[in-house]
Design a protein around this motif. Sequence first.
Motif, PDB file in Angstrom:
ATOM      1  N   ILE A  28       7.108  37.886 -23.139  1.00 51.01           N
ATOM      2  CA  ILE A  28       7.722  36.785 -22.357  1.00 51.01           C
ATOM      3  C   ILE A  28       7.127  36.713 -20.861  1.00 51.01           C
ATOM      4  CG2 ILE A  28       9.965  35.684 -21.332  1.00 51.01           C
ATOM      5  CD1 ILE A  28       9.348  35.663 -24.395  1.00 51.01           C
ATOM      6  N   ARG A  31       3.732  34.924 -21.173  1.00 54.40           N
ATOM      7  CA  ARG A  31       3.848  33.356 -21.651  1.00 54.40           C
ATOM      8  C   ARG A  31       4.484  32.664 -20.532  1.00 54.40           C
ATOM      9  NH1 ARG A  31       2.169  29.958 -23.251  1.00 54.40           N
ATOM     10  NH2 ARG A  31       3.465  28.958 -24.442  1.00 54.40           N
ATOM     11  N   PRO A 192       8.621  32.532 -27.066  1.00 53.40           N
ATOM     12  CA  PRO A 192       7.271  32.415 -26.270  1.00 53.40           C
ATOM     13  C   PRO A 192       6.524  31.320 -26.913  1.00 53.40           C
ATOM     14  CG  PRO A 192       7.435  34.314 -27.706  1.00 53.40           C
ATOM     15  CD  PRO A 192       8.775  33.835 -27.749  1.00 53.40           C
TER      16      PRO A 192
END
Length: 204
Positions: A28, A31, A192
Amino acid sequence: MTFATSRRLIDTIAAALAQSSEHGAREITRRLAEQNLDESQFIPPTPVALPVLRHLPACIDEARKFDAKLGADIDAVSAELRWLQTSAYTDAILGEGFSLNYGWAELIGPKGFFTGDDFLLGLLMLGPQRHYLDHYHPAAELYWPLTTGSLWRAAPGGFVEKPPGAIIWHEPNQLHATKTGDQPLLAVWAWPSETATPARLATS
């Protein structure tokens, strides 16, 4: 609410997740760093309230105990969030009163403050004594609870209580579920990629 207020909350979440070495938090964080969060991309808020928000002040108070800055940053944007529900999640399926005790909001995503590039980041609320049944989706998913007493299950395992700050990661299409006890739940969530397909209950 200003661009700076919404960006501050996202930056606080990003900084906290970056402290974790767990795979889900790293994914996460990676991204999130790829998203365009410039002021030119800011979407003025269109607030929507839901009944579950009656629990939000207590959840924010508890989140402040876990992370004072994060709790304050959520509080600063709380009146501007667009709270939504998944249309398939009816009381007939999830139990009487579920719709009064459930809601999610996007910080990044088509319904958030920034559109995002196949990436969703938001908040989830679940009232006390609720069971969010097994569901799945093509997107991998991170949950990051900010309150105490929530129980989480990822197939094939059973329910396990997770403390505030736990990193909960679901692989694509993995069945998972959540329960609350006497306390409501406030959690950060993120997808994501593969965000176009919504969640689907295992019973549907």
